[in-house]
Design an enzyme around this catalytic site. Structure first.
Site, PDB file in Angstrom:
ATOM      1  N   SER A   1      25.393  -7.387-151.749  1.00 26.88           N
ATOM      2  CA  SER A   1      25.532  -6.067-152.374  1.00 26.88           C
ATOM      3  C   SER A   1      24.918  -6.055-153.759  1.00 26.88           C
ATOM      4  O   SER A   1      24.565  -5.002-154.276  1.00 26.88           O
ATOM      5  CB  SER A   1      27.008  -5.708-152.544  1.00 26.88           C
ATOM      6  OG  SER A   1      27.639  -5.637-151.320  1.00 26.88           O
TER       7      SER A   1
ATOM      8  N   ASN B   1      24.999   1.499-154.660  1.00 29.18           N
ATOM      9  CA  ASN B   1      25.830   0.877-155.698  1.00 29.18           C
ATOM     10  C   ASN B   1      25.300   1.112-157.109  1.00 29.18           C
ATOM     11  O   ASN B   1      25.970   0.803-158.088  1.00 29.18           O
ATOM     12  CB  ASN B   1      26.000  -0.618-155.427  1.00 29.18           C
ATOM     13  CG  ASN B   1      27.067  -0.850-154.371  1.00 29.18           C
ATOM     14  OD1 ASN B   1      27.996  -0.055-154.227  1.00 29.18           O
ATOM     15  ND2 ASN B   1      26.935  -1.919-153.613  1.00 29.18           N
TER      16      ASN B   1
ATOM     17  N   HIS C   1      21.410  -4.372-145.907  1.00 27.94           N
ATOM     18  CA  HIS C   1      22.725  -4.159-146.533  1.00 27.94           C
ATOM     19  C   HIS C   1      23.553  -3.113-145.778  1.00 27.94           C
ATOM     20  O   HIS C   1      23.298  -1.917-145.864  1.00 27.94           O
ATOM     21  CB  HIS C   1      22.511  -3.724-148.006  1.00 27.94           C
ATOM     22  CG  HIS C   1      23.777  -3.544-148.768  1.00 27.94           C
ATOM     23  ND1 HIS C   1      23.982  -2.519-149.669  1.00 27.94           N
ATOM     24  CD2 HIS C   1      24.924  -4.262-148.776  1.00 27.94           C
ATOM     25  CE1 HIS C   1      25.190  -2.624-150.176  1.00 27.94           C
ATOM     26  NE2 HIS C   1      25.780  -3.665-149.653  1.00 27.94           N
TER      27      HIS C   1
HETATM   28  N1  LIG Z   1      33.199  -6.442-148.297  1.00 31.22           N
HETATM   29  C1  LIG Z   1      32.387  -5.431-148.566  1.00 31.22           C
HETATM   30  O1  LIG Z   1      32.816  -4.285-148.782  1.00 31.22           O
HETATM   31  C2  LIG Z   1      30.908  -5.655-148.554  1.00 31.22           C
HETATM   32  C3  LIG Z   1      30.052  -4.561-148.327  1.00 31.22           C
HETATM   33  C4  LIG Z   1      28.668  -4.786-148.280  1.00 31.22           C
HETATM   34  C5  LIG Z   1      28.174  -6.060-148.489  1.00 31.22           C
HETATM   35  N2  LIG Z   1      29.038  -7.101-148.727  1.00 31.22           N
HETATM   36  C6  LIG Z   1      28.448  -8.439-148.906  1.00 31.22           C
HETATM   37  O2  LIG Z   1      28.594  -9.157-147.684  1.00 31.22           O
HETATM   38  C7  LIG Z   1      28.804 -10.548-147.953  1.00 31.22           C
HETATM   39  C8  LIG Z   1      30.088 -11.011-147.303  1.00 31.22           C
HETATM   40  O3  LIG Z   1      31.145 -10.239-147.759  1.00 31.22           O
HETATM   41  P1  LIG Z   1      32.554 -10.217-146.988  1.00 31.22           P
HETATM   42  O4  LIG Z   1      33.383  -9.172-147.652  1.00 31.22           O
HETATM   43  O5  LIG Z   1      32.355 -10.142-145.515  1.00 31.22           O
HETATM   44  O6  LIG Z   1      33.125 -11.656-147.366  1.00 31.22           O
HETATM   45  P2  LIG Z   1      34.341 -12.466-146.700  1.00 31.22           P
HETATM   46  O7  LIG Z   1      34.940 -13.261-147.785  1.00 31.22           O
HETATM   47  O8  LIG Z   1      35.217 -11.546-145.905  1.00 31.22           O
HETATM   48  O9  LIG Z   1      33.617 -13.448-145.649  1.00 31.22           O
HETATM   49  C9  LIG Z   1      32.720 -14.459-146.008  1.00 31.22           C
HETATM   50  C10 LIG Z   1      32.706 -15.510-144.923  1.00 31.22           C
HETATM   51  O10 LIG Z   1      31.640 -16.428-145.199  1.00 31.22           O
HETATM   52  C11 LIG Z   1      32.078 -17.732-144.899  1.00 31.22           C
HETATM   53  N3  LIG Z   1      31.249 -18.666-145.658  1.00 31.22           N
HETATM   54  C12 LIG Z   1      31.272 -18.904-146.988  1.00 31.22           C
HETATM   55  N4  LIG Z   1      30.315 -19.798-147.324  1.00 31.22           N
HETATM   56  C13 LIG Z   1      29.675 -20.125-146.170  1.00 31.22           C
HETATM   57  C14 LIG Z   1      28.602 -20.991-145.852  1.00 31.22           C
HETATM   58  N5  LIG Z   1      27.985 -21.690-146.800  1.00 31.22           N
HETATM   59  N6  LIG Z   1      28.183 -21.059-144.571  1.00 31.22           N
HETATM   60  C15 LIG Z   1      28.800 -20.349-143.595  1.00 31.22           C
HETATM   61  N7  LIG Z   1      29.838 -19.515-143.827  1.00 31.22           N
HETATM   62  C16 LIG Z   1      30.271 -19.403-145.097  1.00 31.22           C
HETATM   63  C17 LIG Z   1      33.538 -17.761-145.292  1.00 31.22           C
HETATM   64  O11 LIG Z   1      34.239 -18.785-144.600  1.00 31.22           O
HETATM   65  C18 LIG Z   1      33.991 -16.357-144.863  1.00 31.22           C
HETATM   66  O12 LIG Z   1      34.505 -16.350-143.544  1.00 31.22           O
HETATM   67  C19 LIG Z   1      28.744 -10.694-149.477  1.00 31.22           C
HETATM   68  O13 LIG Z   1      27.442 -11.019-149.852  1.00 31.22           O
HETATM   69  C20 LIG Z   1      29.119  -9.294-149.956  1.00 31.22           C
HETATM   70  O14 LIG Z   1      28.575  -9.000-151.228  1.00 31.22           O
HETATM   71  C21 LIG Z   1      30.378  -6.925-148.752  1.00 31.22           C
END
Ligand SMILES: NC(=O)c1ccc[n+]([C@@H]2O[C@H](COP(=O)([O-])OP(=O)(O)OC[C@H]3O[C@@H](n4cnc5c(N)ncnc54)[C@H](O)[C@@H]3O)[C@@H](O)[C@H]2O)c1
Length: 389
Positions: free
Chosen positions: A121, A192, A142
């Protein structure tokens, strides 16, 4: 480049990765989800089953379709399973260094044609791509949360990304039933960035005690036509996410005062008053808590809406002026990504660009702050009596 037979890899089985995988499998792709955390993988699997059961109950999909999606989705704790993927979408922790390491590894195990995408993001796609030998096949894709429900997907080519690959990615995600917009790799991309004043200008009005939060929320909902007011929305998103995005965008824009965060929100974060999920944020969600009543003064309400709306329009104008995205894509992004009642540039046309400029100039002359400087494009368009559509 892509077909229904293209295998899709998803790195990270958290909130976003699970949703993205469901979208890809629903579109008929064999989808592999990889995570280093076995519990997260197990949870993702259970969530998919539960989500599909609900969709069948609501008759949104047939039982056969649910079975097909489940058969198409597999879960793995070995990154090696990605070797035949055509596209891998990374959705892991929001940390540039960690993402770079994962991209390097992905590149080393996949074919030359495999496209590597990040769902980040707030991080620079160009910087993530720089860790790869072939940065031209690295891109930002994204999705918004929840990925299964939110129609918008921003496609972000980095500086080195091959634009033909970007176009193929856009066509693929369109074929998954999503609405895509193309954005330049700049902080916050479109949504954003453009949405920042929705929160920060509301906070400014609140901090200056022009109105309380219940009144600002009421005005934005009832007069502005937004689905939620800024304070209730910040509480829903959580201050650990919303404040951090604001601060990150502000820092990445070299501390441009237009993006300056509010100390009031920072203190909430420090107090662990994260919003709805922690029981307290701007509002008190604990049992028995009383809700404050808005001051339903129409004149005050219109003043609040006009001020926040003109700041939003100014940001949308700048985003267009700086070539981050087309006017149409900016409007699509805000209506499909954050449910705004109208595209901001279309709204600007309807209000009259000269009226928007008057409001901004009044704020600028009152505060003498760079925060309220009007976008050059807006000034030019007013002078030349132009409009966006
Ligand atoms: N949550 C939101 O609202 C949202 C919206 C758009 C984009 N994003 C982006 O999406 C991405 C993930 O966000 P999320 O909310 O799903 O996070 P989250 O914390 O729910 O999930 C992340 C997952 O990645 C895994 N992980 C961490 N390091 C790892 C690695 N090296 N190899 C493999 N797996 C690994 C973790 O175990 C976890 O299950 C981020 O970059 C975030 O900025 C989030």
């Amino acid at each position: 480049m892509f077909s229904k037979n293209s295998i899709i890899g998803v790195v990270g089985s958290g909130a976003m990765g699970s949703g993205i995988a469901q979208v890809a499998a629903t579109a008929g792709h064999k989808t592999i989800v990889y995570d280093t955390d076995a519990d997260a993988l197990e949870k993702s699997k259970t969530n998919l089953t539960n989500s599909l059961t609900k969709l069948v109950e609501k008759q949104k999909i047939t039982d056969e379709k649910a079975k097909e999606i489940l058969n198409l989705t597999s879960y793995s704790n070995s990154i090696q399973d990605f070797k035949n993927c055509a596209l891998i979408i990374e959705a892991i922790v929001e940390n540039s260094h960690v993402k770079q390491e994962v991209f390097k590894e992905l590149e080393s195990i996949t074919s030359e044609t495999c496209v590597l995408a990040s769902n980040t993001s707030s991080l620079s796609i160009t910087s993530i791509a720089s860790a790869c030998i072939n940065p031209e096949k690295v891109i930002g894709i994204h999705f918004f949360n929840p990925a299964t429900l939110m129609p918008l997907v921003e496609i972000i080519p980095g500086v080195a990304t091959d634009l033909i690959i970007a176009n193929h990615c856009q066509a693929l995600i369109n074929s998954w039933g999503k609405v895509t917009v193309m954005a330049k790799d700049t902080p916050g991309f479109i949504v954003n960035r453009v949405a920042r004043p929705f929160y920060s200008e509301a906070l400014r009005i609140y901090d200056e005690q022009i109105a309380d939060m219940a009144t600002i929320d009421w005005a934005m909902r009832e007069i502005g036509g937004f689905k939620m007011g800024p304070f209730e929305l910040m509480d829903l998103i959580g201050h650990d996410v919303n404040y951090v995005v604001t601060e990150t965008v502000w820092k990445q824009f070299y501390y441009d005062p237009r993006f300056k965060p509010s100390l009031t929100q920072k203190r909430l974060l420090e107090a662990n008053f994260l919003g709805k999920k922690s029981g307290r944020g701007f509002y008190d969600y604990r049992e028995g808590a009383t809700l404050s009543e808005p001051n339903k003064d129409e004149v005050l309400g219109k003043h609040i809406v006009n001020r926040i709306l003109c700041m939003l329009i100014n940001e949308a104008c700048d985003t267009h002026y700086l070539g981050i995205a087309s006017a149409l894509d900016i409007d699509l992004a805000m209506t499909k990504g954050v449910n705004y009642p109208k595209g901001l540039l279309k709204w600007a046309d309807e209000l009259g660009l000269s009226q928007v400029l008057i409001t901004l100039n009044e704020l600028y002359s009152e505060y003498q702050e760079d925060r309220y400087r009007a976008c050059i494009l807006l000034k030019k368009m007013v002078k030349e009596e132009k409009h966006f559509y």
